[in-house]
Design an enzyme around this catalytic site. Structure first.
Site, PDB file in Angstrom:
ATOM      1  N   TYR A  57     -11.883 -59.228  27.862  1.00  0.00           N
ATOM      2  CA  TYR A  57     -10.853 -60.188  28.242  1.00  0.00           C
ATOM      3  C   TYR A  57      -9.666 -60.143  27.286  1.00  0.00           C
ATOM      4  O   TYR A  57      -9.824 -60.044  26.068  1.00  0.00           O
ATOM      5  CB  TYR A  57     -11.414 -61.604  28.302  1.00  0.00           C
ATOM      6  CG  TYR A  57     -12.320 -61.873  29.490  1.00  0.00           C
ATOM      7  CD1 TYR A  57     -12.312 -61.033  30.603  1.00  0.00           C
ATOM      8  CD2 TYR A  57     -13.178 -62.957  29.501  1.00  0.00           C
ATOM      9  CE1 TYR A  57     -13.138 -61.289  31.688  1.00  0.00           C
ATOM     10  CE2 TYR A  57     -14.004 -63.207  30.587  1.00  0.00           C
ATOM     11  CZ  TYR A  57     -13.983 -62.366  31.679  1.00  0.00           C
ATOM     12  OH  TYR A  57     -14.802 -62.622  32.755  1.00  0.00           O
ATOM     13  N   ASN A 163     -22.211 -59.598  39.113  1.00  0.00           N
ATOM     14  CA  ASN A 163     -21.781 -58.788  40.263  1.00  0.00           C
ATOM     15  C   ASN A 163     -22.881 -57.866  40.794  1.00  0.00           C
ATOM     16  O   ASN A 163     -22.586 -56.849  41.419  1.00  0.00           O
ATOM     17  CB  ASN A 163     -20.535 -57.971  39.901  1.00  0.00           C
ATOM     18  CG  ASN A 163     -19.391 -58.837  39.439  1.00  0.00           C
ATOM     19  OD1 ASN A 163     -18.896 -59.670  40.201  1.00  0.00           O
ATOM     20  ND2 ASN A 163     -18.973 -58.671  38.186  1.00  0.00           N
ATOM     21  N   LEU A 216     -11.808 -70.636  42.780  1.00  0.00           N
ATOM     22  CA  LEU A 216     -10.640 -71.102  43.531  1.00  0.00           C
ATOM     23  C   LEU A 216      -9.897 -69.927  44.171  1.00  0.00           C
ATOM     24  O   LEU A 216      -8.713 -70.025  44.489  1.00  0.00           O
ATOM     25  CB  LEU A 216      -9.700 -71.901  42.620  1.00  0.00           C
ATOM     26  CG  LEU A 216     -10.322 -73.160  42.001  1.00  0.00           C
ATOM     27  CD1 LEU A 216      -9.334 -73.857  41.079  1.00  0.00           C
ATOM     28  CD2 LEU A 216     -10.787 -74.120  43.100  1.00  0.00           C
ATOM     29  N   GLY A 217     -10.614 -68.829  44.335  1.00  0.00           N
ATOM     30  CA  GLY A 217     -10.031 -67.683  45.017  1.00  0.00           C
ATOM     31  C   GLY A 217      -8.937 -66.983  44.247  1.00  0.00           C
ATOM     32  O   GLY A 217      -8.080 -66.321  44.847  1.00  0.00           O
ATOM     33  N   GLY A 218      -8.952 -67.105  42.910  1.00  0.00           N
ATOM     34  CA  GLY A 218      -7.936 -66.441  42.111  1.00  0.00           C
ATOM     35  C   GLY A 218      -6.527 -66.875  42.456  1.00  0.00           C
ATOM     36  O   GLY A 218      -5.573 -66.100  42.324  1.00  0.00           O
ATOM     37  N   ARG A 220      -5.511 -67.568  45.473  1.00  0.00           N
ATOM     38  CA  ARG A 220      -5.235 -67.317  46.893  1.00  0.00           C
ATOM     39  C   ARG A 220      -5.356 -68.596  47.704  1.00  0.00           C
ATOM     40  O   ARG A 220      -4.661 -68.773  48.711  1.00  0.00           O
ATOM     41  CB  ARG A 220      -6.217 -66.278  47.447  1.00  0.00           C
ATOM     42  CG  ARG A 220      -6.100 -64.901  46.841  1.00  0.00           C
ATOM     43  CD  ARG A 220      -6.988 -63.894  47.561  1.00  0.00           C
ATOM     44  NE  ARG A 220      -8.380 -64.273  47.602  1.00  0.00           N
ATOM     45  CZ  ARG A 220      -9.250 -64.035  46.628  1.00  0.00           C
ATOM     46  NH1 ARG A 220      -8.858 -63.441  45.516  1.00  0.00           N
ATOM     47  NH2 ARG A 220     -10.512 -64.393  46.751  1.00  0.00           N
ATOM     48  N   LEU A 221      -6.237 -69.473  47.262  1.00  0.00           N
ATOM     49  CA  LEU A 221      -6.459 -70.716  47.996  1.00  0.00           C
ATOM     50  C   LEU A 221      -5.182 -71.516  48.159  1.00  0.00           C
ATOM     51  O   LEU A 221      -4.969 -72.179  49.176  1.00  0.00           O
ATOM     52  CB  LEU A 221      -7.520 -71.552  47.253  1.00  0.00           C
ATOM     53  CG  LEU A 221      -7.823 -72.940  47.805  1.00  0.00           C
ATOM     54  CD1 LEU A 221      -8.391 -72.842  49.209  1.00  0.00           C
ATOM     55  CD2 LEU A 221      -8.795 -73.662  46.890  1.00  0.00           C
ATOM     56  N   PHE A 222      -4.291 -71.447  47.161  1.00  0.00           N
ATOM     57  CA  PHE A 222      -3.099 -72.290  47.163  1.00  0.00           C
ATOM     58  C   PHE A 222      -1.845 -71.561  47.628  1.00  0.00           C
ATOM     59  O   PHE A 222      -0.756 -72.122  47.601  1.00  0.00           O
ATOM     60  CB  PHE A 222      -2.877 -72.849  45.753  1.00  0.00           C
ATOM     61  CG  PHE A 222      -4.112 -73.492  45.183  1.00  0.00           C
ATOM     62  CD1 PHE A 222      -4.588 -74.680  45.693  1.00  0.00           C
ATOM     63  CD2 PHE A 222      -4.820 -72.883  44.157  1.00  0.00           C
ATOM     64  CE1 PHE A 222      -5.734 -75.270  45.188  1.00  0.00           C
ATOM     65  CE2 PHE A 222      -5.970 -73.461  43.640  1.00  0.00           C
ATOM     66  CZ  PHE A 222      -6.427 -74.657  44.160  1.00  0.00           C
TER      67      PHE A 222
END
Length: 303
Positions: A57, A163, A216-218, A220-222
């Site tokens: 990271y 994963n 939160l979908g990276g 994408r949700l927003f």
């Protein structure tokens, strides 16, 4: 206030919500030691005690930044659980010897990676070590031996994967005399494949509460242009109904309703947003509301 849960029926107890430190190296403000400490204090006030890391990271910088913060606040170590991951090898200035992005799951690399993470984090152990990605060249017997040894040496309290498919998980577990206690997977209202591909069923079978990355979908949700504005509207409306602010908080509560009891990993460095998202654990999601969200997210009712 986030509750607590065993990540495995025989494993350690983590906070139901997890804070991911992966963004703290993104800019000078969030990488300041005082800023990191403020965010961790906010998490603790909200009952979030589990901190998710990986060696890669921030271009291999995040663990060292967090460790610098812990050196100034040694009181925090006994109040938090540290998770880290290894196995991905990135190219870049921090690893000039890497010619191509690849995986490395040799025993020597796993051991070196964990010991390097301990040095960077300025601690003598982590609470959970995960293999970051499935490696087609992995020697499962060799990996099982080093994972068992690292637990026996006290360098990690538990081991798991990230994963992994059900068959990949079962293959490694078959070589390991101690349980794999985690599978960290992508899971959100915008990525529901694990509901159907056996991954969550597998977690229930093994007594695992999966850790959910990108819950939160990276973002994408927003994204109303590229995402699903009808879904955002529904989640926002449900937020008002349940007495919380923001579609994100409701999206996390939707995940918490799953019987596999996932632990969503939130990555915000904004203390106010951390507080808001932590309220997801307060929501008792109505059965039909849950299926309405699934219908709008998938674009079709259940069969």
């Amino acid at each position: 206030m986030s509750s607590r849960i065993k990540i495995h029926r025989d494993g350690p107890e983590f906070s139901r919500m997890v804070w991911g430190a992966f963004r703290i190296a993104d800019n000078p403000e969030t990488s300041e030691i005082a800023s990191i400490a403020r965010t961790v204090d906010t998490c603790l006030d909200a009952g979030i005690t589990t901190i998710d890391h990986a060696d890669i990271y921030g271009g291999y910088r995040v663990e060292a930044l967090f460790g610098e913060m812990l050196a100034t606040r040694p009181d925090l170590r006994n109040r938090i659980e540290l998770v880290t991951k290894c196995g991905i090898a990135l190219t870049g200035p921090a690893r000039p010897e890497h010619r191509v992005k690849h995986y490395n799951s040799t025993a020597a690399h796993i051991r070196w990676s964990l010991e390097n993470s301990l040095r960077n984090l300025k601690t003598d152990h982590v609470d959970l070590l995960l293999l970051h990605r499935p490696d087609p060249l992995m020697d499962a017997t060799e990996v099982a031996e080093v994972l068992e040894a690292l637990v026996a040496e006290g360098k990690t309290r538990a081991v798991g994967v990230s994963n992994y498919t059900p068959s990949q998980f079962a293959m490694l577990q078959s070589k390991l005399p101690i349980p794999l206690m985690a599978n960290q997977i992508e899971l959100s209202v915008t990525h529901t494949a694990p509901l159907y591909d056996g991954t969550l069923d597998d977690c229930v079978n093994y007594g695992i509460s999966p850790m959910a990355w990108s819950p939160l979908g990276g973002g994408r949700l927003f994204d109303r242009e590229k995402g699903n504005p009808q879904l955002v509207d529904l989640l926002t409306s449900l937020g008002a109904q349940y007495g919380v602010q923001g579609a994100g908080t409701v999206a996390l509560a939707w995940l918490l309703r799953l019987p596999s009891k996932p632990l969503p990993i939130i990555g915000s460095t904004d203390p106010e947003r951390v507080k808001a998202l932590a309220r997801a654990t307060e929501i008792e999601f109505d059965l039909q509301d849950w299926f309405e969200v699934l219908e709008v997210a998938s674009g079709r009712p259940v069969a």
